[in-house]
Scaffold this motif. Structure first.
Motif, PDB file in Angstrom:
ATOM      1  N   GLU A 638      42.806   9.098  26.088  1.00  0.00           N
ATOM      2  CA  GLU A 638      43.931   8.596  25.292  1.00  0.00           C
ATOM      3  C   GLU A 638      43.698   7.174  24.804  1.00  0.00           C
ATOM      4  O   GLU A 638      44.147   6.788  23.735  1.00  0.00           O
ATOM      5  CB  GLU A 638      45.223   8.644  26.118  1.00  0.00           C
ATOM      6  N   THR A 639      43.021   6.383  25.626  1.00  0.00           N
ATOM      7  CA  THR A 639      42.816   4.969  25.287  1.00  0.00           C
ATOM      8  C   THR A 639      41.352   4.621  25.050  1.00  0.00           C
ATOM      9  O   THR A 639      41.054   3.554  24.530  1.00  0.00           O
ATOM     10  CB  THR A 639      43.307   4.068  26.425  1.00  0.00           C
ATOM     11  N   GLY A 640      40.448   5.492  25.476  1.00  0.00           N
ATOM     12  CA  GLY A 640      39.023   5.187  25.389  1.00  0.00           C
ATOM     13  C   GLY A 640      38.536   4.264  26.492  1.00  0.00           C
ATOM     14  O   GLY A 640      37.366   3.875  26.502  1.00  0.00           O
ATOM     15  N   GLN A 641      39.404   3.936  27.416  1.00  0.00           N
ATOM     16  CA  GLN A 641      38.993   3.013  28.488  1.00  0.00           C
ATOM     17  C   GLN A 641      38.044   3.696  29.457  1.00  0.00           C
ATOM     18  O   GLN A 641      38.257   4.833  29.864  1.00  0.00           O
ATOM     19  CB  GLN A 641      40.214   2.486  29.233  1.00  0.00           C
ATOM     20  N   PRO A 763      36.699   0.305  24.567  1.00  0.00           N
ATOM     21  CA  PRO A 763      37.693   1.371  24.505  1.00  0.00           C
ATOM     22  C   PRO A 763      37.947   1.845  23.080  1.00  0.00           C
ATOM     23  O   PRO A 763      38.010   3.053  22.817  1.00  0.00           O
ATOM     24  CB  PRO A 763      38.939   0.712  25.120  1.00  0.00           C
ATOM     25  N   GLN A 764      38.046   0.906  22.158  1.00  0.00           N
ATOM     26  CA  GLN A 764      38.291   1.319  20.773  1.00  0.00           C
ATOM     27  C   GLN A 764      37.142   2.157  20.224  1.00  0.00           C
ATOM     28  O   GLN A 764      37.364   3.159  19.528  1.00  0.00           O
ATOM     29  CB  GLN A 764      38.512   0.106  19.860  1.00  0.00           C
ATOM     30  N   TRP A 767      37.387   5.614  21.751  1.00  0.00           N
ATOM     31  CA  TRP A 767      38.534   6.317  21.165  1.00  0.00           C
ATOM     32  C   TRP A 767      38.207   6.791  19.749  1.00  0.00           C
ATOM     33  O   TRP A 767      38.476   7.922  19.362  1.00  0.00           O
ATOM     34  CB  TRP A 767      39.742   5.372  21.172  1.00  0.00           C
ATOM     35  N   ARG A 768      37.564   5.892  18.990  1.00  0.00           N
ATOM     36  CA  ARG A 768      37.243   6.246  17.609  1.00  0.00           C
ATOM     37  C   ARG A 768      36.230   7.389  17.560  1.00  0.00           C
ATOM     38  O   ARG A 768      36.344   8.302  16.733  1.00  0.00           O
ATOM     39  CB  ARG A 768      36.721   5.026  16.845  1.00  0.00           C
TER      40      ARG A 768
END
Lengths: 774, 265
Positions: A638-641, A763-764, A767-768
């Protein structure tokens, strides 16, 4: 921490192989260290550098008249004056030869800008004043106008057609072209290959960020015409000769470089920087000490960059998935000017381990050096070898994944067999030894690689994507093969010995004292290591390239042997017996079969100076530390973390002198590698401005997000190229961890169709990648 | 830094008498000290508020919790009263910056600065706290007026802030370098319904996510925040693009509302 095979005899709790606690730490953690900034010279003036806020352009006005008249100002230095005096060029020591045999062109790396500016942060004027505030006030009075031109700050695009030129004399920003290998053999391998796998990736540019910023202090003695520089170096000898020859125009014995305690080197502190000649020339002109200390943001803007490669590699494989060829094409960011070792890092240093731990019959390498309108780039922990290993280990995973092969078995199939050692790789490097299956088996067991699927399912039940990855790295130590140790018995039961290496926090005072004490059979508190003074220690290779342990230990060993032989002869005279009858054990000399004995310290006291000795030794070749790191990650889709949840290490550093210090080196290296992999990234905007030049914007790895590291090592494969059997450990962690963690992340994401992921995998970015794949 | 005069008054009145154009207030200094050091501010006079006792401390009065403007984040985080009565505020304060920041930084300083990525504005706006100053009382809905802009006059000093005692929760995704919010959502339930305030994400600073509030007021078990419109333009910077920030707001809202429900249950 544990070791696989205890094979050292235990020589007491401070002896060889023991985890002796760091003797320097009491000083460091109680505020009693003496760092360069703690050096307060009487009458010292403060230096401040006016820097260019522009990335590229022609200097229209540089008027320092008002600044020279300002309150508290003693001197304002400009490039024009230095140019006239021929003291305005920081020379590069590693210019490379191009395929046509020509040596690459070297643009002037000015101490202070003349005519043009080439990057944001480039030094324009040096102001020396009573106080920092006076100097800054004066700097604001300097009239500095630049006719700006377009900049080329991005190394990934700077070679493209139509990009602004960094240097007029350099077409297309191509600093050099460098080739290695057998192009036709490589082409033949690819032509015949059953499978070809290709990977393009970016090895992101980072700022090394030592805890201590760059510092330079110069003191001029008019009477002796001698200059003393105090600076946080990785060994003062190259700086001493450069300052003497290129800037002060003095015989080198009239320059002394003192290196006090140093808060981090990482390669960045190994090379001359513009501020060093500035303070020297100012101190001589003013006949007053001059001190310059970089502020943190200034340090981030102007410290030499690290890494910064755009890399493409292709792997040729036969039908059995055996490697038949490797083709590497690198574009390496050099920044605007050539720092001392900059051309060597992506070429010679990278090449050392370009084929990793694999049997690669045909290799073809093309490296292009790229000028950009940015701060110069040079060595950073590992220097070329992390870039090579990251590329190779990412490529190995991509090959295995895309061919449906098991990543572990694919590696095993292509390992250089232990029986083939010593093995000369297509890179030209001869690995003396290595048992890669031994290390791999151990790490897979310790990381419970086989039990991963159950953990993956448990993570999936929490909505998290779990992945596991490995990196089998090998490095080659670098640097001068010779080193010296001089021992002086102080006559009070103690001795001092010199080293030509330079601790930047690694714990040399402990490790080398431990070795000396062990060899001479005395207590560790009876021996004191001396470092960091080119007057007291005439030569030294400094610290870098993981060379300190292997070179300096060999010298310590050598001088200890000499001293023991001298002591036997001296004691034999005293005891009036034959030297053959003298025995040396645990610090005592005795006559065989009698109770006649003396301690080595007692003997030294009785014969002042007689046991003092110096040895210069040379290792036979570099050493090849290697190991396997396994990373396990959980990714929140959900967050890419990403959380690194397990990290398991088995390293082969040969024989260890102090396993605790080694583990500390590995911890630091792994964290720096994870920083590069997960969060660190230098960002320049289109105009060449550094966008994230503070710790508010530049994300360093932090203790609370770092994994526990399960560290193990084997001593079953001692190095054969030095008498100690040691391999060096300083850079290994930062070489291994980027590929281990990115491979684990790709493993976690591959079910979503993600086959590649660049650093930093923020994280971004994760996520991307998931959004794009969906 | 440039030279300036410095005073350390011990009463609010003294400070009030001194403050004005180029006569700046110093609270915890977590933003202003670096600004001074970088020569980005050139005050004539620096008025240090740290020695004014009345600005410090936490107490309960008329069913509300009053927190002095100079109360440190660490004090709010560890205070028993705040932890039991406004749990989301305590946990929010405990997640600001690092221990050094939390032991220097203050509630009043954070509000007066109104950094678009600061945590406190989200709590104050969601809880509809009242900001009491040397001149008047300002409701949170009127206090925040865009990036680094508030209803405060140049010569106005925050004395304390009063909060209602209600179940509440805060969740932020951190910008990895600074620890500031990339997206932070503070959620609570007041008498008139659910309130969600968002920080770190909106280009105009802290804002209430009214669509989410309406959805929850319509159905307290609502959870599909990904389907809701998010009106303000999102911040785009080196740390996150707008679409990623809006995703984080939605994810944070879902998770923080789940926490709030646990408290309400």
């Amino acid at each position: 921490m544990s070791k696989t095979v205890p094979n050292q005899s235990i020589a007491g709790k401070f002896g060889f192989g023991q985890p002796v606690r760091r003797v320097e730490d009491t000083r460091f953690v109680t505020g009693h260290g003496c760092y360069s900034d703690d050096v307060a010279l009487e009458g010292a003036l403060t230096g401040y550098v006016l820097r260019s806020p522009y990335a590229a352009g022609r200097i229209v006005t540089l008027n320092v008249d008002d600044a020279r008249d300002a309150a508290g100002v003693h001197l304002v230095m400009t490039g024009e004056e230095l140019q006239k005096d021929n003291t305005n060029h920081l020379k590069c020591g590693t210019l490379v030869k191009q395929p046509d045999g020509s040596t690459m062109y070297e643009p002037q790396f000015p101490v202070l800008a003349v005519d043009r500016v080439y990057h944001v942060g480039q030094a324009v004027a040096f102001i020396v004043a009573d106080s920092l505030n006076d100097a800054k006030n004066a700097a604001e009075m300097i009239e500095f106008d630049v006719e700006e031109s377009d900049a080329a700050p991005d190394f990934c695009t700077a070679l493209d057609a139509g990009q602004p030129k960094v240097h007029d004399a350099v077409a297309g920003n191509r600093a050099f072209e460098w080739r290695h290998g057998d192009q036709s053999a490589s082409e033949a391998a690819f032509a015949k290959a059953a499978h070809v796998v290709e990977l393009t990736l970016i090895n992101n540019r980072i700022i090394s960020n030592p805890m201590e910023p760059r510092i330079a202090i110069a003191e001029w003695d008019e009477e002796t015409q001698k200059l003393t520089m105090t600076a946080n170096t990785q060994g003062g000898w190259p700086l001493k000769s450069r300052l003497a020859k290129d800037f002060l125009k003095l015989p080198s014995e009239q320059v002394r470089v003192v290196t006090p305690d140093v808060g981090g080197g990482f390669g960045t502190r190994a090379f001359p920087c513009p501020e060093q000649p500035m303070v020297c020339l100012a101190a001589r002109a003013l006949k007053r000490p001059v001190k310059w200390v970089a502020e943190r943001s200034e340090n981030m803007l102007t410290d030499l960059g690290g890494r910064a490669h755009l890399s493409t590699a292709r792997l040729a494989l036969d039908e059995n998935h055996k490697i038949t060829g490797l083709d590497i094409h690198l574009r390496a960011d050099l920044g605007a000017f050539l720092s001392d070792a900059a051309p060597f890092i992506p070429t010679g240093a990278m090449l050392k381990v370009a084929t990793g731990v694999y049997d690669v019959p045909a290799l073809n390498v093309l490296v292009e050096g790229v000028y950009t309108n940015t701060t110069p780039v040079d060595a950073y922990r590992g220097a070329g070898r992390p870039e090579a290993i990251y590329l190779m280990e990412r490529l190995m995973d991509k090959a295995a994944n895309s061919l449906g092969q098991d990543r572990v078995e694919f590696r095993r199939k292509n390992f250089i067999p232990t029986e083939a050692m010593p093995y000369t790789a297509a890179s030209g490097t001869t690995y003396d030894d290595g048992n890669f299956n031994l290390v791999l088996d151990d790490v897979l067991t310790r990381a419970d690689w086989a039990g991963f699927e159950a953990r993956r399912q448990a993570s999936a039940a929490k909505g998290l994507k779990r992945g596991i990855g490995l990196c089998y790295y090998i490095e080659s130590t670098l640097g001068a093969p010779n080193e010296t140790c001089a021992v002086t018995f102080m006559g009070d039961g103690k001795l001092e010995f010199t080293v030509g290496t330079q601790s930047n926090g690694q714990g040399h005072e402990t490790a080398f004292a431990q070795l000396m004490a062990d060899r001479l059979g005395v207590d560790i508190d009876q021996v004191r290591m001396i470092q960091g003074d080119t007057d007291r220690i005439p030569t030294g290779g400094g610290t870098g390239g993981s060379r300190s342990m292997i070179t300096q230990s060999t010298a310590i060993n050598g001088v200890a042997d000499q001293i023991i032989e001298k002591a036997k002869a001296l004691a034999a005279e005293d005891f009036e017996c034959a030297v053959e009858d003298m025995r040396f054990e645990a610090g005592e000399l005795s006559v065989a079969g009698t109770d006649r004995r003396t301690s080595i310290m007692g003997l030294a006291e009785k014969h002042p100076g007689a046991l003092d000795d110096t040895a210069t030794t040379k290792i036979r070749d570099n050493s090849y530390p290697n190991g396997c790191h396994v990373a396990e990650v959980e990714i929140d889709p959900e967050t890419g973390q990403t959380q690194v949840v397990n990290y398991t290490i088995v390293d082969d550093f040969g024989v260890l002198l102090n396993p605790m210090l080694v583990e500390g080196q590995v911890h630091g290296g792994v964290v720096q590698g994870l920083g590069q992999a997960l969060c660190e990234q230098v960002v320049f905007d289109e105009g060449g401005q550094l966008v994230n030049g503070s710790f508010m914007d530049y994300a360093m790895p932090r203790a609370d997000t770092m994994p526990h590291m399960d560290f193990h090592y084997t001593e079953e494969v001692p190095c054969t190229t030095n008498d100690m059997g040691a391999k060096g450990c300083g850079e290994a962690g930062s070489i291994a961890s980027p590929a281990a963690v990115i491979n684990a992340m790709i493993d976690a994401l591959k079910a979503d169709g993600i086959a590649e992921l660049d650093m930093p995998a923020t994280p971004q970015a994760v996520w991307r990648a998931l959004q794009k794949a969906a | 830094m440039y030279e300036f005069d410095y005073v350390r008054p011990t009463t609010l009145q003294e400070a009030q008498d001194l403050v004005g154009e180029d006569k700046k207030l110093l609270a915890g200094g977590q933003t202003y000290m670096p600004t001074l050091r970088q020569r980005l501010a050139m005050p004539e006079l620096l008025i240090d508020l740290n020695a004014i006792p009345v600005l410090h401390g936490i107490c309960e009065a008329d069913d509300r919790i009053s927190i002095g403007a100079m109360t440190r984040h660490a004090e709010v985080a560890s205070d028993g009263l705040v932890r039991s009565k406004i749990p989301g505020l305590a946990s929010m304060a405990g997640g600001i910056g690092d221990p050094a920041v939390r032991h220097r930084g203050t509630l009043g300083g954070s509000l007066a600065n109104n950094d678009p990525s600061a945590c406190y504005p989200a709590a104050v706006l969601a809880l509809n706290a009242v900001v009491h100053t040397s001149k008047r009382s300002i409701e949170a809905k009127d206090f925040f007026q865009g990036l680094f802009t508030t209803a405060l006059d140049e010569d106005e000093i925050i004395s304390h802030v009063t909060f209602p005692s209600v179940p509440c929760a805060y969740l932020k995704f951190k910008q990895p370098a600074s620890g500031f919010a990339l997206a932070g959502v503070f959620a609570c339930k007041l008498d008139d319904g659910f309130r969600l305030a968002v920080t770190g994400a909106g280009q105009e600073g802290v804002f209430r996510w009214q669509q989410a509030e309406a959805a929850l007021n319509n159905d307290a078990s609502f959870g599909d925040f990904k389907s809701l419109a998010l009106e303000p333009d999102m911040i785009e910077d080196v740390h996150a693009d707008a679409d990623y920030r809006s995703n984080l707001v939605r994810v944070a809202a879902g998770r923080v509302v789940a926490q709030l429900r646990e408290q309400l249950a």
